[in-house]
Design an enzyme around this catalytic site. Structure first.
Site, short mmCIF file in Angstrom:
data_model
loop_
_atom_site.label_atom_id
_atom_site.label_comp_id
_atom_site.label_asym_id
_atom_site.label_seq_id
_atom_site.Cartn_x
_atom_site.Cartn_y
_atom_site.Cartn_z
CD GLU A 152 21.37 -71.57 26.37
OE1 GLU A 152 20.35 -70.80 26.18
OE2 GLU A 152 21.30 -72.61 26.29
CD GLU B 82 22.12 -78.07 27.46
OE1 GLU B 82 21.47 -77.84 26.27
OE2 GLU B 82 22.40 -77.25 28.33
O1 G3I Z 1 6.09 -77.96 33.75
C1 G3I Z 1 5.31 -77.34 32.87
C2 G3I Z 1 4.12 -78.18 32.76
O2 G3I Z 1 3.36 -78.23 34.19
C3 G3I Z 1 3.12 -77.93 31.68
O3 G3I Z 1 2.17 -78.89 31.61
C4 G3I Z 1 3.79 -77.91 30.44
C5 G3I Z 1 2.74 -77.53 29.18
O4 G3I Z 1 3.70 -77.20 28.14
O5 G3I Z 1 4.93 -77.09 30.23
C6 G3I Z 1 5.88 -77.59 31.44
O6 G3I Z 1 6.85 -76.74 31.27
C7 G3I Z 1 7.82 -77.05 30.39
C8 G3I Z 1 9.06 -77.83 30.49
O7 G3I Z 1 9.88 -77.71 29.54
C9 G3I Z 1 8.87 -79.21 31.26
O8 G3I Z 1 8.32 -79.89 29.86
C10 G3I Z 1 8.10 -75.41 29.88
O9 G3I Z 1 6.99 -74.80 29.53
C11 G3I Z 1 9.18 -75.65 28.70
O10 G3I Z 1 9.55 -74.22 28.54
C12 G3I Z 1 10.52 -76.33 29.41
O11 G3I Z 1 11.32 -76.57 27.99
C13 G3I Z 1 12.54 -76.62 28.45
C14 G3I Z 1 13.49 -75.45 28.18
O12 G3I Z 1 15.00 -75.97 28.31
C15 G3I Z 1 13.38 -74.11 28.74
O13 G3I Z 1 13.47 -74.40 30.23
C16 G3I Z 1 13.16 -78.20 27.74
O14 G3I Z 1 12.16 -79.07 28.24
C17 G3I Z 1 14.42 -78.44 28.18
O15 G3I Z 1 14.93 -79.48 27.34
C18 G3I Z 1 15.57 -77.30 27.57
O16 G3I Z 1 16.80 -77.52 27.68
C19 G3I Z 1 17.63 -76.33 27.40
C20 G3I Z 1 18.81 -76.18 28.43
O17 G3I Z 1 18.11 -76.05 29.66
C21 G3I Z 1 19.76 -75.30 28.07
N1 G3I Z 1 20.19 -75.31 26.77
C22 G3I Z 1 19.33 -75.63 25.68
C23 G3I Z 1 18.24 -76.74 25.99
C24 G3I Z 1 17.20 -76.77 25.01
O18 G3I Z 1 16.32 -75.74 24.82
#
Ligand code: G3I
Length: 392
Positions: free
Chosen positions: A179, A296
């Site tokens: 991105e 994705e």
């Molecule tokens: O690991 C912590 C956990 O310990 C805590 O209890 C929980 C509370 O909210 O948060 C957890 O972390 C979260 C993680 O997802 C696991 O669920 C993060 O806050 C959250 O930011 C994270 O979001 C991910 C996001 O990328 C940011 O990294 C999404 O799951 C994931 O599906 C999303 O994927 C992205 C791709 O990497 C790139 N392209 C877009 C796509 C969708 O946004």
């Protein structure tokens, strides 16, 4: 909220979207066009022959089918884990290989969560994709106060050398840079204004690819991005800027082997799927010598009517129309969905429905039963010309 109101809400949203050609159309004309679309969806045939898994159907064409997942449901939900192993020839750790997960402190690495998923994949003979080495999100809390212009390159190099070497020989491919393009942010060449750009300038992109190639010369190295999907000016700008970035990298001899098109598709834009534009674009990428993966894929149903049968039909039609076009291009080697089951999707948090109903963006439902979206993927694979060479 009743069906009627819901449908009106959808119509309002869809005014410029459902029938792009009717930009000056009256509300009555838009309602007619939408009713026509809905009637054709109600009548559309999504039937599938045979009972093979998606990975088996894809393998028959020398294509890869897989999905991303986080570690927890694989560990805690046996039915889901079993479905995942049955359907997927490739696993992408959704978050476990991001900096946030791997880098608890500036000087330490923690591979525990990533390794658990990788062992699961290997136990079930799945291929692996690494996601992602350089991104503006998914950075650890310490990054902001620790990484500055004088040490950013060292941090990036250390990260790529350490992580890519550790998994060398095990990764089919890596999303090296994720991105990096966002036209409209006022940066030159449509670059996204990210910490990496601010700290290192545009050269961060080529440096990342060169480092990854040194650390694992066999892994395919991808540039990965979203919003490359529809026939509208915003996506068109993005397609152009991504193509130009890839051309700049190739001109400099940078080892880049693929474009990952994320394809988080909004079903409300179903009618903006344009075969000619998609074929032309991915054809150009192919002629540059790059492979393409849909990395994705999921279908956003946030703005669709609440009726589940109709909603599933919109979602399935979006999957089938889009994938059928993409898979005609021989450079497209595989399809990864972003999650497998509606029970575990980032979209329930990020794009919830106003009516509070659960979102239904993936091939399996909340109870891990296949939906029409599954049929749609199977149908698109069935129409794909077989690739000459196996991708595994
Ligand atoms: O690991 C912590 C956990 O310990 C805590 O209890 C929980 C509370 O909210 O948060 C957890 O972390 C979260 C993680 O997802 C696991 O669920 C993060 O806050 C959250 O930011 C994270 O979001 C991910 C996001 O990328 C940011 O990294 C999404 O799951 C994931 O599906 C999303 O994927 C992205 C791709 O990497 C790139 N392209 C877009 C796509 C969708 O946004």
């Amino acid at each position: 909220m009743g069906d009627h109101l819901d449908r009106r809400g959808f119509l309002k949203f869809g005014a410029g979207v459902v029938v792009g050609a009717l930009a000056t159309a009256s509300t009555d004309q838009i309602i007619d066009a939408t009713s026509g679309l809905e009637r054709s969806l109600r009548d559309r045939d999504f039937s599938v022959e045979g009972s093979q898994s998606l990975q088996a159907r894809a393998r028959d064409k020398n294509l890869i089918f897989g999905a991303s997942t986080t570690a927890r449901p694989i560990r805690e939900d046996a039915v889901y884990a079993q479905r995942f192993a049955q359907e997927c020839a490739m696993l992408v750790p959704a978050n476990e290989l991001k900096w946030q997960a791997l880098r608890p402190t500036p000087t330490t690495y923690n591979y525990e969560r990533g390794d658990r998923l990788i062992h699961f994949a290997q136990k079930h003979n799945m291929m692996l994709r690494g996601h992602t080495l350089v991104w503006h999100q998914g950075l650890p809390p310490w990054f902001k106060d620790t990484v500055h212009a004088n040490n950013a390159e060292r941090f990036m190099a250390d990260h790529i050398q350490t992580v890519v070497s550790r998994y060398a020989g095990q990764m089919h491919s890596w999303d090296v840079v994720n991105e990096a393009i966002a036209p409209g942010q006022g940066q030159a060449r449509g670059l996204r204004n990210t910490p990496w750009l601010r700290l290192m300038g545009e050269s961060y992109i080529e440096k990342a690819f060169r480092l990854a190639h040194e650390a694992d010369p066999k892994a395919l190295l991808f540039y990965n991005d979203f919003n490359l999907d529809f026939a509208n000016p915003k996506d068109e700008k993005k397609r152009v800027a991504v193509l130009q970035l890839i051309e700049r990298l190739l001109d400099k001899g940078v080892p880049i082997h693929g474009l990952g098109t994320q394809a988080h598709l909004n079903a409300a834009k179903l009618q903006q799927i344009h075969a000619g534009k998609l074929r032309q674009y991915f054809g150009r990428i192919a002629r540059l010598g790059l492979k393409v993966m849909v990395t994705e894929l999921d279908v956003i149903d946030q703005q669709l009517p609440r009726d589940i049968d109709l909603r599933d039909r919109y979602v399935a039609a979006t999957y089938e129309d889009y994938l059928t076009i993409l898979l005609q291009e021989a450079a497209v080697i595989g399809v990864i969905t972003w999650g497998l089951s509606d029970r575990y999707t980032w979209l329930s948090g990020e794009k919830p429905r106003r009516d509070g109903l659960p979102v239904r963006p993936l091939p399996y439902d909340q109870n891990h039963r296949p939906k029409l979206a599954w049929n749609a993927i199977a149908r698109a694979i069935a129409q794909a010309p077989p690739r000459q060479v196996s991708q595994s």
